[in-house]
Design a protein around this motif. Structure first.
Motif, PDB file in Angstrom:
ATOM      1  N   ILE A  10      -2.834  -1.610 -12.318  1.00  0.00           N
ATOM      2  CA  ILE A  10      -2.525  -0.571 -11.338  1.00  0.00           C
ATOM      3  C   ILE A  10      -1.116  -0.029 -11.564  1.00  0.00           C
ATOM      4  O   ILE A  10      -0.876   1.173 -11.484  1.00  0.00           O
ATOM      5  N   THR A  28      -2.103   8.114  -4.200  1.00  0.00           N
ATOM      6  CA  THR A  28      -3.074   7.069  -3.869  1.00  0.00           C
ATOM      7  C   THR A  28      -2.657   5.732  -4.473  1.00  0.00           C
ATOM      8  O   THR A  28      -2.726   4.692  -3.812  1.00  0.00           O
ATOM      9  N   ILE A  32      -1.740   2.060  -2.674  1.00  0.00           N
ATOM     10  CA  ILE A  32      -2.252   0.747  -3.087  1.00  0.00           C
ATOM     11  C   ILE A  32      -1.086  -0.219  -3.298  1.00  0.00           C
ATOM     12  O   ILE A  32      -1.093  -1.341  -2.781  1.00  0.00           O
ATOM     13  N   GLN A  33      -0.084   0.244  -4.053  1.00  0.00           N
ATOM     14  CA  GLN A  33       1.076  -0.603  -4.346  1.00  0.00           C
ATOM     15  C   GLN A  33       1.798  -1.018  -3.058  1.00  0.00           C
ATOM     16  O   GLN A  33       2.235  -2.163  -2.930  1.00  0.00           O
ATOM     17  N   GLU A  35       0.548  -1.374  -0.081  1.00  0.00           N
ATOM     18  CA  GLU A  35      -0.261  -2.370   0.629  1.00  0.00           C
ATOM     19  C   GLU A  35      -0.092  -3.746  -0.014  1.00  0.00           C
ATOM     20  O   GLU A  35       0.029  -4.758   0.675  1.00  0.00           O
ATOM     21  N   LEU A  56      -8.453  -3.998  -2.062  1.00  0.00           N
ATOM     22  CA  LEU A  56      -9.022  -2.718  -2.487  1.00  0.00           C
ATOM     23  C   LEU A  56     -10.315  -2.420  -1.741  1.00  0.00           C
ATOM     24  O   LEU A  56     -10.561  -1.275  -1.338  1.00  0.00           O
ATOM     25  N   MET A  59      -9.402  -1.206   1.669  1.00  0.00           N
ATOM     26  CA  MET A  59      -8.886   0.160   1.634  1.00  0.00           C
ATOM     27  C   MET A  59     -10.026   1.172   1.498  1.00  0.00           C
ATOM     28  O   MET A  59     -10.003   2.230   2.137  1.00  0.00           O
ATOM     29  N   GLU A  85      -9.287   9.753  -2.507  1.00  0.00           N
ATOM     30  CA  GLU A  85      -8.609   8.457  -2.541  1.00  0.00           C
ATOM     31  C   GLU A  85      -9.595   7.338  -2.860  1.00  0.00           C
ATOM     32  O   GLU A  85      -9.278   6.419  -3.616  1.00  0.00           O
ATOM     33  N   ILE A  89      -9.296   4.603  -5.954  1.00  0.00           N
ATOM     34  CA  ILE A  89      -9.296   3.161  -5.700  1.00  0.00           C
ATOM     35  C   ILE A  89     -10.449   2.479  -6.439  1.00  0.00           C
ATOM     36  O   ILE A  89     -10.279   1.399  -7.007  1.00  0.00           O
TER      37      ILE A  89
END
Length: 151
Positions: A10, A28, A32-33, A35, A56, A59, A85, A89
């Protein structure tokens, strides 16, 4: 999937999005990062691949719920953003299981639990959940297991 941990994959995708100046994808990936970082700081742990898949999945579920609500409210531009998004993901999740593979895994878990009826639901889901994380929608699997156990 590569041999790198998902967090590294990621991170590399974020660098590629920066170089390509892909603002939507970059945004997006940054979500992720952030979170991941929030969980690492709050729980004082380092995320492994299994936990990354759980995050993931969560999310994606949140975004599906939001998109559904936006569609119901007639806010198509916001729903489209959520769906975009979701697509980004999902790129980091393993390949989704086919219906036949899913049915075979459910049958094996039901046989392994040895129970019948709804009282076996917890045991069957406990058997399936680690194997299916990131590869199938757990909510949909739960409905399939319930249908299988009540049939």
């Amino acid at each position: 999937m590569s041999d790198l941990p998902l967090t590294e994959t990621i991170r590399a995708a974020m660098k590629a999005a920066m170089k390509a100046r892909d603002k939507e994808r970059l945004g997006t990936i940054r979500l992720i990062q952030s979170e991941f970082k929030r969980i690492e700081v709050d729980e004082r742990i380092e995320l492994d691949d299994a936990r990354v898949l759980v995050v993931l999945d969560k999310m994606i579920k949140q975004r599906r719920d939001s998109a559904q609500q936006y569609h119901a409210a007639g806010r198509e531009e916001l729903a489209a953003r959520e769906e975009q998004e979701i697509a980004v993901i999902q790129e980091f999740l393993p390949a989704q299981l086919s219906d036949a593979e899913l049915e075979a895994m459910i049958d094996a878990a039901v046989a392994a639990s040895g129970g019948t009826g709804m009282q076996a639901m917890g045991a069957v889901m406990a058997e399936l959940k680690p194997k299916l994380q990131g590869r199938a929608d757990i909510g949909a699997v739960s409905k399939l297991v319930k249908a299988r156990l009540t049939a």
